[in-house]
Design a protein around this motif. Sequence first.
Motif, PDB file in Angstrom:
ATOM      1  N   ARG A 155       0.927  -1.287   0.119  1.00 28.35           N
ATOM      2  CA  ARG A 155       0.076  -0.106  -0.006  1.00 28.35           C
ATOM      3  C   ARG A 155       0.811   1.192  -0.023  1.00 28.35           C
ATOM      4  NH1 ARG A 155      -3.513  -1.295   5.238  1.00 28.35           N
ATOM      5  NH2 ARG A 155      -1.354  -1.538   6.051  1.00 28.35           N
ATOM      6  N   ALA A 184      -0.609  10.497  -8.284  1.00 28.46           N
ATOM      7  CA  ALA A 184      -1.906   9.948  -7.534  1.00 28.46           C
ATOM      8  C   ALA A 184      -3.177  10.211  -8.502  1.00 28.46           C
ATOM      9  CB  ALA A 184      -1.939  10.251  -6.189  1.00 28.46           C
ATOM     10  N   TYR A 185      -3.560  11.474  -8.908  1.00 24.50           N
ATOM     11  CA  TYR A 185      -4.482  11.776  -9.499  1.00 24.50           C
ATOM     12  C   TYR A 185      -4.903  11.456 -10.829  1.00 24.50           C
ATOM     13  CZ  TYR A 185      -4.976  14.848  -5.348  1.00 24.50           C
ATOM     14  OH  TYR A 185      -5.105  15.393  -4.022  1.00 24.50           O
ATOM     15  N   HIS A 186      -3.452  11.327 -11.657  1.00 23.18           N
ATOM     16  CA  HIS A 186      -3.502  11.092 -13.220  1.00 23.18           C
ATOM     17  C   HIS A 186      -2.652   9.895 -13.794  1.00 23.18           C
ATOM     18  CE1 HIS A 186      -4.293  11.985 -17.051  1.00 23.18           C
ATOM     19  NE2 HIS A 186      -3.050  12.502 -17.427  1.00 23.18           N
ATOM     20  N   ASP A 229      -1.445   7.328 -11.967  1.00 23.91           N
ATOM     21  CA  ASP A 229      -1.662   6.029 -11.136  1.00 23.91           C
ATOM     22  C   ASP A 229      -2.536   5.320 -11.838  1.00 23.91           C
ATOM     23  OD1 ASP A 229      -1.259   3.901  -9.193  1.00 23.91           O
ATOM     24  OD2 ASP A 229      -2.413   4.975  -7.982  1.00 23.91           O
ATOM     25  N   ASP A 239      -3.237   2.127 -12.125  1.00 18.22           N
ATOM     26  CA  ASP A 239      -3.672   0.815 -11.584  1.00 18.22           C
ATOM     27  C   ASP A 239      -4.059   1.233 -10.064  1.00 18.22           C
ATOM     28  OD1 ASP A 239      -2.971  -0.838 -13.630  1.00 18.22           O
ATOM     29  OD2 ASP A 239      -0.913  -0.828 -13.038  1.00 18.22           O
ATOM     30  N   LYS A 240      -4.293   2.702  -9.694  1.00 20.13           N
ATOM     31  CA  LYS A 240      -5.012   3.046  -8.430  1.00 20.13           C
ATOM     32  C   LYS A 240      -4.093   2.376  -7.386  1.00 20.13           C
ATOM     33  CE  LYS A 240      -7.895   5.365 -10.396  1.00 20.13           C
ATOM     34  NZ  LYS A 240      -7.799   6.974 -10.403  1.00 20.13           N
ATOM     35  N   LYS A 241      -2.829   2.281  -7.308  1.00 22.91           N
ATOM     36  CA  LYS A 241      -1.982   1.809  -6.216  1.00 22.91           C
ATOM     37  C   LYS A 241      -1.662   2.457  -5.264  1.00 22.91           C
ATOM     38  CE  LYS A 241       0.620  -1.570  -9.315  1.00 22.91           C
ATOM     39  NZ  LYS A 241       1.876  -1.744  -9.738  1.00 22.91           N
ATOM     40  N   LYS A 271      -2.697   4.756  -1.982  1.00 22.12           N
ATOM     41  CA  LYS A 271      -3.543   4.591  -0.996  1.00 22.12           C
ATOM     42  C   LYS A 271      -4.132   6.015  -0.345  1.00 22.12           C
ATOM     43  CE  LYS A 271      -3.667   3.132   3.851  1.00 22.12           C
ATOM     44  NZ  LYS A 271      -3.020   2.364   4.950  1.00 22.12           N
ATOM     45  N   THR A 299     -12.697   8.738  -7.632  1.00 21.62           N
ATOM     46  CA  THR A 299     -11.752   7.877  -7.293  1.00 21.62           C
ATOM     47  C   THR A 299     -10.408   8.128  -6.919  1.00 21.62           C
ATOM     48  OG1 THR A 299     -11.110   7.370  -9.403  1.00 21.62           O
ATOM     49  CG2 THR A 299     -12.992   6.164  -8.620  1.00 21.62           C
ATOM     50  N   SER A 300      -9.892   9.710  -6.861  1.00 25.19           N
ATOM     51  CA  SER A 300      -8.604  10.043  -6.326  1.00 25.19           C
ATOM     52  C   SER A 300      -8.640   9.632  -4.792  1.00 25.19           C
ATOM     53  CB  SER A 300      -8.844  11.460  -6.387  1.00 25.19           C
ATOM     54  OG  SER A 300      -8.702  11.920  -7.790  1.00 25.19           O
ATOM     55  N   PRO A 301      -7.236   9.059  -4.479  1.00 22.66           N
ATOM     56  CA  PRO A 301      -7.117   8.873  -3.099  1.00 22.66           C
ATOM     57  C   PRO A 301      -7.273   9.830  -1.976  1.00 22.66           C
ATOM     58  CG  PRO A 301      -4.884   9.309  -4.424  1.00 22.66           C
ATOM     59  CD  PRO A 301      -6.148   9.536  -5.342  1.00 22.66           C
TER      60      PRO A 301
END
Length: 286
Positions: free
Chosen positions: A136, A153-155, A157, A159-161, A163, A217-219
Amino acid sequence: MKKNIFLTFVFASLFFLSTACKEKKVSLGNTISFDKEENIRYGNAPEQSMDLYIPHQKSDNNRNVFIIIHGGGWRGGNKSQLTLFTLSMMQRFPDDIFVNMNYRLASTTQYAIPNQMIDIQSAIAFIERKLNYNPRLILLGNSAGGHLSMMYAYHFDADKKVKAVINIVGPADLSDPGFATYEDYPFVEKHLIDPNILPSETSAIDFGSPVHWITKTSPPTLSYYGKTDRVIPLTQEKILDSALVNNNVMHESYEFNGGHLDWDKIPNRKFLIDQIEKFIQHIDKK
């Protein structure tokens, strides 16, 4: 009393850095120790290096990995600037893994993005291979490093890794008139984004603004801004918070007394680490 304890930790850390740089272990107390590897190469370029700290007492594979990204206006700075802060974080999060990374610096002949996004991605891939599992990830950066943390993180990533994001005095909206007074703003306009990656009808300033890429879906994001920061104005906090609210993204933001570099001074540093700890605990409970 707390100030004395903190100063003792700083002096001990400086002693460690100056006399034991070749040691393979970092001790931060009777029960806190990390195995360390310095200047690991995660790419072929000289700047693609990192320092890695793994808890000496191995535990399960559910540990967070903090990836620390330094500032410096995208074309300066070094991971050494955040070594003491990283050690402070390690003391508070003794079970987690820490990466303090360098990245390829921008210039008038080399764009920051996508190169610095590729570097973050490469560092993540290197860590995953080394650990042999997908951890994570928490991206934490200050100034330009805060911007890069949010941008990735916002653009980037896919694979949405990631956290969570810890953004310390990072510019979130490059079109903010308050930020346009930044002395290096012409460099941001011309050399931050490679024009070859721009979608049609999207300006470099919009593309390079993290708020432009925030979705539902942003972290989760924690931000920290200075009340008298002359580099990154306080308006950035309000713009970022508004975009996160509009997309129902979990977030927190805090302000400290001082300018751009004062976030890492007493008592601001301790307050920030306290809030990071609470923030991560809250995320873990979800």
